[in-house]
Design a protein around this motif. Sequence first.
Motif, PDB file in Angstrom:
ATOM      1  N   ILE A  37       0.858  -1.189   0.000  1.00 32.50           N
ATOM      2  CA  ILE A  37       0.000   0.000   0.000  1.00 32.50           C
ATOM      3  C   ILE A  37       0.890   1.234   0.000  1.00 32.50           C
ATOM      4  N   ARG A  38       0.578   2.196  -0.861  1.00 33.63           N
ATOM      5  CA  ARG A  38       1.345   3.435  -0.936  1.00 33.63           C
ATOM      6  C   ARG A  38       0.531   4.607  -0.413  1.00 33.63           C
ATOM      7  N   LEU A  39       1.227   5.534   0.207  1.00 31.44           N
ATOM      8  CA  LEU A  39       0.609   6.773   0.679  1.00 31.44           C
ATOM      9  C   LEU A  39       0.347   7.666  -0.530  1.00 31.44           C
ATOM     10  N   GLU A  40      -0.890   8.115  -0.680  1.00 33.54           N
ATOM     11  CA  GLU A  40      -1.243   9.012  -1.788  1.00 33.54           C
ATOM     12  C   GLU A  40      -0.490  10.325  -1.628  1.00 33.54           C
ATOM     13  N   LEU A  49       3.701  16.373  -1.603  1.00 34.92           N
ATOM     14  CA  LEU A  49       2.663  16.804  -0.668  1.00 34.92           C
ATOM     15  C   LEU A  49       1.624  15.706  -0.502  1.00 34.92           C
ATOM     16  N   THR A  50       0.956  15.707   0.639  1.00 36.26           N
ATOM     17  CA  THR A  50      -0.155  14.790   0.882  1.00 36.26           C
ATOM     18  C   THR A  50      -1.139  15.486   1.810  1.00 36.26           C
ATOM     19  N   SER A  51      -2.210  14.799   2.157  1.00 38.47           N
ATOM     20  CA  SER A  51      -3.222  15.393   3.029  1.00 38.47           C
ATOM     21  C   SER A  51      -3.377  14.546   4.292  1.00 38.47           C
ATOM     22  N   VAL A  52      -3.954  15.146   5.313  1.00 40.99           N
ATOM     23  CA  VAL A  52      -4.205  14.421   6.556  1.00 40.99           C
ATOM     24  C   VAL A  52      -5.155  13.248   6.313  1.00 40.99           C
ATOM     25  N   PRO A  53      -6.275  13.426   5.569  1.00 40.14           N
ATOM     26  CA  PRO A  53      -7.137  12.267   5.302  1.00 40.14           C
ATOM     27  C   PRO A  53      -6.417  11.147   4.544  1.00 40.14           C
ATOM     28  N   ALA A  54      -5.493  11.501   3.637  1.00 40.37           N
ATOM     29  CA  ALA A  54      -4.742  10.478   2.908  1.00 40.37           C
ATOM     30  C   ALA A  54      -3.852   9.690   3.866  1.00 40.37           C
ATOM     31  N   VAL A  55      -3.252  10.377   4.825  1.00 38.03           N
ATOM     32  CA  VAL A  55      -2.419   9.688   5.819  1.00 38.03           C
ATOM     33  C   VAL A  55      -3.276   8.742   6.645  1.00 38.03           C
ATOM     34  N   LEU A  56      -4.454   9.191   7.055  1.00 39.69           N
ATOM     35  CA  LEU A  56      -5.342   8.339   7.854  1.00 39.69           C
ATOM     36  C   LEU A  56      -5.795   7.119   7.056  1.00 39.69           C
TER      37      LEU A  56
END
Length: 98
Positions: A37-40, A49-56
């Motif tokens: 699984i990769r972090l968006e 860059l990424t977002s808090v919801p993507a990290v969750l």
Amino acid sequence: MTNETLLPLVDAVEQATGRRPHLSTCLRWCTRGSRGIRLESRVLGGRRLTSVPAVLRYVNATTEASVGGMVTATQTPHERDQSAKRAAKQLAKRLAKS
């Protein structure tokens, strides 16, 4: 991720988890991933860059992959009792209608 606020990798992870991992760890999550699984993320001006919801979503997906099932929140004994009482009332109503 189109409607989510983008933040620098480490900042987004820190806001989502309360921990501040090393940048190389966050970059690895985006490029190689963990447990398949990769972090968006997005690249803008050479910065990832990424977002808090993507990290969750990433945390939940990797946790689910590691335990082999769905991740669910646990209930306190009081919450469990309240839920059981509500279910019993709903069942009684349905049985009374029949």
